[in-house]
Design a protein around this motif. Structure first.
Motif, PDB file in Angstrom:
ATOM      1  N   GLU A  81       8.968  10.519  -1.277  1.00 21.32           N
ATOM      2  CA  GLU A  81       7.736  11.197  -0.876  1.00 21.32           C
ATOM      3  C   GLU A  81       6.823  10.289  -0.061  1.00 21.32           C
ATOM      4  O   GLU A  81       6.151  10.723   0.872  1.00 21.32           O
ATOM      5  CB  GLU A  81       6.999  11.715  -2.121  1.00 21.32           C
ATOM      6  CG  GLU A  81       7.722  12.861  -2.792  1.00 21.32           C
ATOM      7  CD  GLU A  81       7.336  13.010  -4.245  1.00 21.32           C
ATOM      8  OE1 GLU A  81       7.853  13.932  -4.896  1.00 21.32           O
ATOM      9  OE2 GLU A  81       6.534  12.182  -4.746  1.00 21.32           O
ATOM     10  N   PHE A 121       9.348   5.466  -8.538  1.00 23.75           N
ATOM     11  CA  PHE A 121       7.948   5.287  -8.129  1.00 23.75           C
ATOM     12  C   PHE A 121       7.740   3.822  -7.752  1.00 23.75           C
ATOM     13  O   PHE A 121       8.472   2.948  -8.229  1.00 23.75           O
ATOM     14  CB  PHE A 121       7.014   5.684  -9.268  1.00 23.75           C
ATOM     15  CG  PHE A 121       6.940   7.179  -9.439  1.00 23.75           C
ATOM     16  CD1 PHE A 121       6.039   7.919  -8.665  1.00 23.75           C
ATOM     17  CD2 PHE A 121       7.765   7.845 -10.330  1.00 23.75           C
ATOM     18  CE1 PHE A 121       5.962   9.298  -8.810  1.00 23.75           C
ATOM     19  CE2 PHE A 121       7.691   9.212 -10.467  1.00 23.75           C
ATOM     20  CZ  PHE A 121       6.791   9.949  -9.705  1.00 23.75           C
ATOM     21  N   THR A 179       5.457  11.289   3.699  1.00 22.06           N
ATOM     22  CA  THR A 179       4.056  11.655   3.907  1.00 22.06           C
ATOM     23  C   THR A 179       3.590  11.652   5.374  1.00 22.06           C
ATOM     24  O   THR A 179       2.972  12.616   5.818  1.00 22.06           O
ATOM     25  CB  THR A 179       3.147  10.755   3.063  1.00 22.06           C
ATOM     26  OG1 THR A 179       3.656  10.755   1.734  1.00 22.06           O
ATOM     27  CG2 THR A 179       1.729  11.271   3.036  1.00 22.06           C
ATOM     28  N   HIS A 183       0.805  -1.224   0.000  1.00 23.66           N
ATOM     29  CA  HIS A 183       0.000   0.000   0.000  1.00 23.66           C
ATOM     30  C   HIS A 183       0.834   1.268   0.000  1.00 23.66           C
ATOM     31  O   HIS A 183       0.685   2.141   0.846  1.00 23.66           O
ATOM     32  CB  HIS A 183      -0.954   0.014   1.201  1.00 23.66           C
ATOM     33  CG  HIS A 183      -2.081  -0.953   1.046  1.00 23.66           C
ATOM     34  ND1 HIS A 183      -2.669  -1.214  -0.177  1.00 23.66           N
ATOM     35  CD2 HIS A 183      -2.734  -1.719   1.948  1.00 23.66           C
ATOM     36  CE1 HIS A 183      -3.627  -2.099  -0.003  1.00 23.66           C
ATOM     37  NE2 HIS A 183      -3.688  -2.447   1.267  1.00 23.66           N
ATOM     38  N   LEU A 184       1.721   1.333  -0.969  1.00 19.32           N
ATOM     39  CA  LEU A 184       2.419   2.605  -1.186  1.00 19.32           C
ATOM     40  C   LEU A 184       1.518   3.463  -2.071  1.00 19.32           C
ATOM     41  O   LEU A 184       0.668   2.949  -2.795  1.00 19.32           O
ATOM     42  CB  LEU A 184       3.761   2.368  -1.876  1.00 19.32           C
ATOM     43  CG  LEU A 184       4.706   1.447  -1.112  1.00 19.32           C
ATOM     44  CD1 LEU A 184       6.007   1.259  -1.888  1.00 19.32           C
ATOM     45  CD2 LEU A 184       5.000   2.004   0.271  1.00 19.32           C
ATOM     46  N   ILE A 185       1.700   4.788  -2.024  1.00 14.42           N
ATOM     47  CA  ILE A 185       0.888   5.671  -2.877  1.00 14.42           C
ATOM     48  C   ILE A 185       1.544   5.738  -4.252  1.00 14.42           C
ATOM     49  O   ILE A 185       2.707   6.133  -4.385  1.00 14.42           O
ATOM     50  CB  ILE A 185       0.755   7.067  -2.241  1.00 14.42           C
ATOM     51  CG1 ILE A 185       0.023   6.927  -0.905  1.00 14.42           C
ATOM     52  CG2 ILE A 185       0.004   8.004  -3.176  1.00 14.42           C
ATOM     53  CD1 ILE A 185      -0.052   8.199  -0.110  1.00 14.42           C
ATOM     54  N   ASP A 186       0.795   5.288  -5.258  1.00 16.94           N
ATOM     55  CA  ASP A 186       1.366   5.116  -6.592  1.00 16.94           C
ATOM     56  C   ASP A 186       1.933   6.406  -7.174  1.00 16.94           C
ATOM     57  O   ASP A 186       2.894   6.379  -7.920  1.00 16.94           O
ATOM     58  CB  ASP A 186       0.292   4.583  -7.556  1.00 16.94           C
ATOM     59  CG  ASP A 186      -0.239   3.239  -7.097  1.00 16.94           C
ATOM     60  OD1 ASP A 186       0.546   2.494  -6.479  1.00 16.94           O
ATOM     61  OD2 ASP A 186      -1.423   2.955  -7.356  1.00 16.94           O
ATOM     62  N   ASP A 187       1.290   7.522  -6.859  1.00 18.20           N
ATOM     63  CA  ASP A 187       1.702   8.771  -7.485  1.00 18.20           C
ATOM     64  C   ASP A 187       2.872   9.449  -6.775  1.00 18.20           C
ATOM     65  O   ASP A 187       3.282  10.530  -7.170  1.00 18.20           O
ATOM     66  CB  ASP A 187       0.512   9.750  -7.529  1.00 18.20           C
ATOM     67  CG  ASP A 187      -0.503   9.332  -8.587  1.00 18.20           C
ATOM     68  OD1 ASP A 187      -0.115   8.551  -9.467  1.00 18.20           O
ATOM     69  OD2 ASP A 187      -1.659   9.781  -8.516  1.00 18.20           O
ATOM     70  N   LEU A 188       3.369   8.816  -5.714  1.00 15.91           N
ATOM     71  CA  LEU A 188       4.480   9.429  -4.992  1.00 15.91           C
ATOM     72  C   LEU A 188       5.740   8.588  -5.136  1.00 15.91           C
ATOM     73  O   LEU A 188       5.679   7.360  -5.246  1.00 15.91           O
ATOM     74  CB  LEU A 188       4.133   9.569  -3.508  1.00 15.91           C
ATOM     75  CG  LEU A 188       2.972  10.516  -3.170  1.00 15.91           C
ATOM     76  CD1 LEU A 188       2.750  10.542  -1.659  1.00 15.91           C
ATOM     77  CD2 LEU A 188       3.250  11.920  -3.679  1.00 15.91           C
ATOM     78  N   THR A 189       6.900   9.268  -5.119  1.00 14.72           N
ATOM     79  CA  THR A 189       8.167   8.549  -5.196  1.00 14.72           C
ATOM     80  C   THR A 189       8.455   7.897  -3.848  1.00 14.72           C
ATOM     81  O   THR A 189       7.740   8.122  -2.864  1.00 14.72           O
ATOM     82  CB  THR A 189       9.324   9.519  -5.501  1.00 14.72           C
ATOM     83  OG1 THR A 189       9.410  10.436  -4.411  1.00 14.72           O
ATOM     84  CG2 THR A 189       9.078  10.280  -6.791  1.00 14.72           C
ATOM     85  N   GLU A 197       5.906   1.426  -8.663  1.00 17.50           N
ATOM     86  CA  GLU A 197       5.798   0.410  -9.715  1.00 17.50           C
ATOM     87  C   GLU A 197       7.150   0.042 -10.312  1.00 17.50           C
ATOM     88  O   GLU A 197       7.263  -0.955 -11.016  1.00 17.50           O
ATOM     89  CB  GLU A 197       4.839   0.894 -10.802  1.00 17.50           C
ATOM     90  CG  GLU A 197       5.280   2.187 -11.449  1.00 17.50           C
ATOM     91  CD  GLU A 197       4.165   2.830 -12.282  1.00 17.50           C
ATOM     92  OE1 GLU A 197       3.001   2.481 -12.061  1.00 17.50           O
ATOM     93  OE2 GLU A 197       4.507   3.654 -13.145  1.00 17.50           O
ATOM     94  N   ARG A 216       8.470   3.739   5.750  1.00 15.61           N
ATOM     95  CA  ARG A 216       7.425   4.739   5.954  1.00 15.61           C
ATOM     96  C   ARG A 216       6.772   4.559   7.331  1.00 15.61           C
ATOM     97  O   ARG A 216       6.434   5.525   8.011  1.00 15.61           O
ATOM     98  CB  ARG A 216       6.370   4.600   4.860  1.00 15.61           C
ATOM     99  CG  ARG A 216       5.302   5.658   4.940  1.00 15.61           C
ATOM    100  CD  ARG A 216       4.264   5.488   3.871  1.00 15.61           C
ATOM    101  NE  ARG A 216       3.558   4.216   4.029  1.00 15.61           N
ATOM    102  CZ  ARG A 216       2.661   3.748   3.157  1.00 15.61           C
ATOM    103  NH1 ARG A 216       2.405   4.430   2.055  1.00 15.61           N
ATOM    104  NH2 ARG A 216       2.066   2.602   3.364  1.00 15.61           N
TER     105      ARG A 216
END
Lengths: 232, 784
Positions: free
Chosen positions: A102, A138, A106, A93-99, A140, A154
């Motif tokens: 980032e 990122f 968060t 569950h990492l945020i796809d739009d963040l590196t 992915e 994180r």
């Protein structure tokens, strides 16, 4: 550190209540590494979510670091949660739009930590986990093991008191799994309280106490060395 | 945190390009529309508010009480202004203004026809127009003074600097001396003239009718003294005319001059709208179009919520509160509207010339602080509205469900989405129906048989030698190729021009008080303009007594109640007249009014307009020949003519503008709505991929799948039509009520609008659905 007394949780299915947790009482001390085990549907994840304050019990008492969580409103729970608890998930569950950088940064944003401090805290974790070179990638672009590494980074970057992990190696190859578990062991050695949910007896061995759930009750608590029979 | 939110927003835009572009296009065209309308409305609001003494400038108006209702007019008696200044201490200045006319001006060999107005000498003390040269206290103080505009000075003398003190020949006779030069009139001033002449000598020349308190024609404007109370003055001047004229039915009142532009309409003595109605209507349309664009954003954001849901879930597990997530999604939508604002501003800049042409304005896009603030304000509010629902919806997602992967769209959410689409298409449907009906009505009134042949009629001033040698002109003009017939008339038969209530007949109800239109004509007028006689005969040179004869229209006859009118006698202005004929009713006002009673009398002396009918197909030859003849009579005069049909069409300028503008707005509304529908169709096809695959494996045909994918949308559009139908019906009925002569509100118009919208909607979603239906099933199921 954690004191659970008669915790109950149910879901409504139509007009019927379906009990997930019926009567859970549990004490976890600071610095412990606890594994929660049990068959599917035993309520492991629900218990973890309640401890992590993502979910609320329908009955019973929950004291966290001497604070009566069951009496708190959403705002105060959120305060406790964001300062003291880190989460690691099976599906990362990492945020796809963040590196990578980032993603790790968060939780610090939500704690309102200043930019300079954030930078040094993230840098320290990147360094410690040996992922400095990956910081601008990122999710992915990473392998599963690497993603979970970021997930743990994180979870602990804000130096939480409690780390909750839900099947942290479930999506990983054996070798990657071992590396992740070694990391948990090391975090534990450094004094972190860890609660993990797993099906794997192998992973459970990393901890020092195993709590076995069955049908919403604690069936066995190995470190306490005595069986708690169901009261139903 | 802001940086973090902006970064996430930009990446989300990049990741979901199709929704991003649909939103960007929708919001920027919506904003562009709104900004254009805003600029236009601002321009309308600023009209006539350019004078330092604005709040003290008033127009004196009349309520005239007749049996068929109160007529409100700006026409006032000629001696009113000087009497007001003398008797009412609260009135500091009062001036008379005569309607503008086109006059011939000459300097040396240079002749120009320009628009001139006779005004009271204190004109510049009330309207402080910026002067290039001259002293505002005495520009028009001498009888031979003239004040001209900068451009007129330039075209007469080449430069404005040396024009002051020069002489100008006026209409081939009088000489005037330039005593002032004013800057060209600003666009936000509704008066329109190139030069001004003093009213006082004009009054002396026309004292016969201008000194008559019972005759209303010129306009009167006053400047109230500082601190004067408008209501008090209204009380004092109310019966001003009744005191001077026996049986007068006129009540005077003050109307703030700068309010007239927007609030100029009166119905039966009550203020009843004006251009403000269009300002309101278009502002409402602007809001609707913006909201339609907002709905696209709401729908697309919530439809693809499952993709954002994970982000929300994760953030909540690492300590984000709902509030900060709301904040994040709102900053995303505001960022999007700010980007849209930039595009919208370029669109506005690009379309302004065309828009100005359509609206007959000279609006420029300026970046004054207040305007920039308004632009930003509108964008941010739009962003907040667009982002509100998605922000609340997304931020309330339960992290446990998302992370478990068991999130489902709730029924309520689907209803909201459908409801919003229904709203979009309801508005679009109403606009399309309105466009059709406005278009039909304008077409109807333009092509309406109005009772005479307005199409080949041309008119020009009877000036110079034509005033005395009109018969010679007639004789020669009738010989010209391309000229069918020619006569002269007092005015051009478009709109109320001259009327009287002193028409008496035997047995008239003494309480009946009605206005009769008074048309003074020359011989051959009926033949020239092609009005048909119902009975009797027209004026003819063969009868020496026709100066005491009269022609009535059918409405007048029926009001008088005569069964055998020809040969009977009535009294006009106290003089006995014999009815020699009845003319068929013709439309001399616009389709907004009933046909009023009218009489023709033969007064060649007062027929100041030459009226000629040209031969069909030879109009340009006829015109050329007329011009040559005119110039041989009036050397040094410019031949300035107008066509009656153009003049007639001008009555509907406002309606026509509304027609054209609403066409554009409806087009934009439907395009934005369809963009949203398109986005939803893409989304639905994607979401139902697996279902489509399974159905195809089970043997569904392409048609089956197409029906499956489109029937929901078509249902929504049909429902929108159902909702819009009564609203559209009531609105169009209301609008049509402005007209006495109007189309029947046929259900066919709404059917056509509905059909148009369905076709557009089907085309929009059809391509997407077809693409999805055609794909091989393994494409869908592979991912599973």
């Amino acid at each position: 550190m954690i004191h659970l007394k008669n915790i109950a949780r149910y879901y409504k299915r139509g007009f019927q209540k379906s009990w997930v947790l019926k009567d859970i009482s549990l004490d976890i001390n600071e610095g412990e590494f606890v594994t929660i085990m049990g068959p599917s549907g035993a309520g492991k994840t629900t218990l973890l979510n309640i401890i992590g304050m993502l979910d609320q019990a329908d009955g019973g008492e929950y004291t966290f670091m001497h604070e009566p969580v069951h009496r708190f409103n959403e705002r105060r729970r959120n305060e406790l949660h964001k300062h003291h608890i880190g989460f690691v998930f099976q599906a990362y569950h990492l945020i796809d739009d963040l590196t990578v950088y980032e993603n790790i940064e968060t939780p610090l944003l939500y704690r309102g930590i200043k930019g300079k401090d954030r930078k040094s805290m993230v840098a320290e974790v990147l360094d410690r986990f040996n992922i400095v070179a990956k910081k601008d990638l990122f999710p992915e672009q990473l392998s599963g093991g690497q993603q979970q590494l970021v997930g743990i980074a994180r979870a602990i970057v804000g130096r939480p008191k409690l780390l909750l992990a839900d099947e942290p190696t479930g999506n990983l190859h054996t070798q990657q799994g071992i590396e992740i578990m070694d990391l948990f062991k090391q975090l534990h050695a450094d004094g972190m309280t860890i609660i993990q949910v797993t099906h794997s007896e192998e992973n459970a061995k990393y901890g020092e106490r195993i709590v076995r759930l069955l049908d919403g009750f604690v069936r066995q608590d190995e470190s306490s060395a005595k069986e708690e029979k169901s009261v139903s | 945190m802001i940086k973090h939110n902006i970064k996430l927003a930009l990446r989300s835009f990049m990741r979901h390009k199709s929704s991003f572009f649909i939103n960007l296009i929708g919001l920027s065209t919506g904003l562009a529309c709104a900004l254009l309308i805003l600029l236009w409305a601002r321009d309308e609001m600023k009209m006539d508010k350019l004078f330092a003494l604005d709040d003290r400038i008033f127009q004196v108006m009349e309520h005239q009480d007749y049996s068929d209702g109160i007529l409100t007019t700006k026409s006032t008696p000629g001696p009113l202004s000087s009497a007001l200044v003398e008797e009412i201490p609260e009135i500091e200045y009062a001036i008379t203004i005569i309607d503008p006319g086109k006059y011939n001006l000459r300097v040396d060999k240079k002749s120009i026809r320009a628009s001139g107005v006779y005004v009271g000498k204190d004109y510049f003390k009330i309207f402080d127009l910026p002067l290039i040269n001259g002293n505002s206290d005495q520009i028009l103080s001498a009888d031979n003074n003239i004040a001209i505009s900068e451009s007129l000075a330039k075209s007469l003398f080449g430069t404005a600097d040396q024009a002051i003190g020069q002489a100008i020949e006026f209409e081939g006779v009088d000489l005037y001396t330039i005593n002032g030069i004013f800057e060209d009139l600003p666009d936000n001033f509704s008066q329109n003239f190139d030069f001004l002449l003093p009213y006082e000598p004009y009054y002396q020349e026309n004292i016969a009718w201008l000194s008559n308190w019972g005759s209303n024609s010129p306009h009167t404007m006053v400047l109230l003294a500082q601190g004067a109370n408008e209501d008090l003055v209204n009380e004092k001047i109310g019966d001003f005319i009744k005191k001077r004229v026996e049986n007068s039915q006129v009540t005077l009142f003050l109307k703030k001059y700068s309010d007239l532009h927007l609030y100029g309409n009166y119905r039966n003595g009550k203020q009843a709208g004006g251009r403000i109605e269009y300002v309101r209507l278009f502002s409402l349309i602007a809001i609707f179009i913006l909201f339609i664009a907002c709905i696209n954003f709401m729908n697309l954001s919530t439809a693809r919520a499952s993709r954002r849901a994970k982000e929300v879930g994760v953030k909540k597990t690492i300590g984000a509160r709902q509030q900060s997530l709301i904040y994040q999604f709102l900053s995303e939508s505001i960022l999007l509207t700010l980007v849209s604002l930039i595009i919208a501003l370029s669109l506005v800049q690009l379309t302004l010339p065309q828009f100005n042409l359509l609206t007959n304005k000279q609006i420029a896009l300026d970046f004054s602080t207040d305007l920039v603030l308004i632009f930003l304000g509108i964008s941010i509010i739009t962003g907040l509205i667009a982002g509100s629902y998605p922000a609340l919806y997304l931020s309330s997602i339960n992290p446990i469900n998302v992370l478990k992967g068991t999130m489902k769209s709730s029924l309520g959410e689907l209803w909201v989405r459908k409801g919003l689409v229904v709203f979009q298409f309801t508005i679009s449907f109403i606009l399309i129906a309105a466009v059709l009906i406005v278009f039909k009505q304008i077409q109807y009134i333009q092509n309406q048989q109005i009772g005479y042949d307005k199409d080949q009629l041309v008119y020009f001033n009877r000036d110079g030698r034509l005033q005395n040698q009109i018969e010679a002109f007639f004789t020669q003009a009738k010989e010209l190729e391309g000229v069918q017939n020619i006569s002269s008339i007092a005015h051009n038969l478009v709109g109320q021009q001259n009327n009287t209530r002193s028409v008496e007949w035997e047995g008239k109800d003494p309480t009946l008080d009605l206005l009769f239109e008074n048309v003074r004509v020359n011989y051959d007028l009926l033949e020239t303009i092609g009005i048909d006689l119902k009975e009797g005969r027209a004026f003819s040179r063969e009868y020496g007594t026709d100066s005491s004869a009269i022609l009535l229209n059918e409405t007048a006859v029926s009001i008088i109640g005569m069964t055998e009118p020809v040969g009977q006698r009535i009294k006009i202005f106290g003089e006995e007249r014999e009815i020699i004929g009845v003319i068929k009713d013709f439309q001399f006002q616009s389709a907004r009014q009933e046909i009023k009673p009218l009489f023709f009398q033969l007064v060649p002396h007062y027929s100041w307009l030459m009226m000629a009918s040209l031969e069909k197909g030879k109009e340009s030859v006829g015109l050329k020949n007329l011009e040559t003849l005119y110039e041989s009579f009036n050397p040094g005069f410019a031949f300035d003519y107008s066509f009656v049909d153009e003049q007639y069409a001008k009555q509907y300028v406002a309606e026509q503008r509304v027609g054209v503008l609403s066409r554009y707005f409806a087009g934009i509304a439907i395009i934005i709505s369809c963009l949203g529908l398109f986005g939803l169709a893409i989304f639905t096809a994607e979401r139902r991929k697996k279902e489509i695959g399974i159905r195809k494996v089970l043997g569904a045909t392409i048609q089956n799948i197409l029906t499956l994918l489109t029937k929901d949308f078509i249902g929504i559009v049909l429902f929108a039509i159902l909702v819009g139908l009564p609203i559209a019906y009531i609105l169009s009925k209301n609008w049509l009520n402005r007209f006495v002569f109007k189309i029947d509100l046929d259900i066919g118009y709404f059917g056509l609008a509905a059909l148009l919208m369905l076709i557009i909607a089907i085309l929009t979603i059809g391509s997407q659905a077809l693409q999805a239906a055609r794909m091989a099933p393994k494409e869908y199921l592979r991912n599973e």
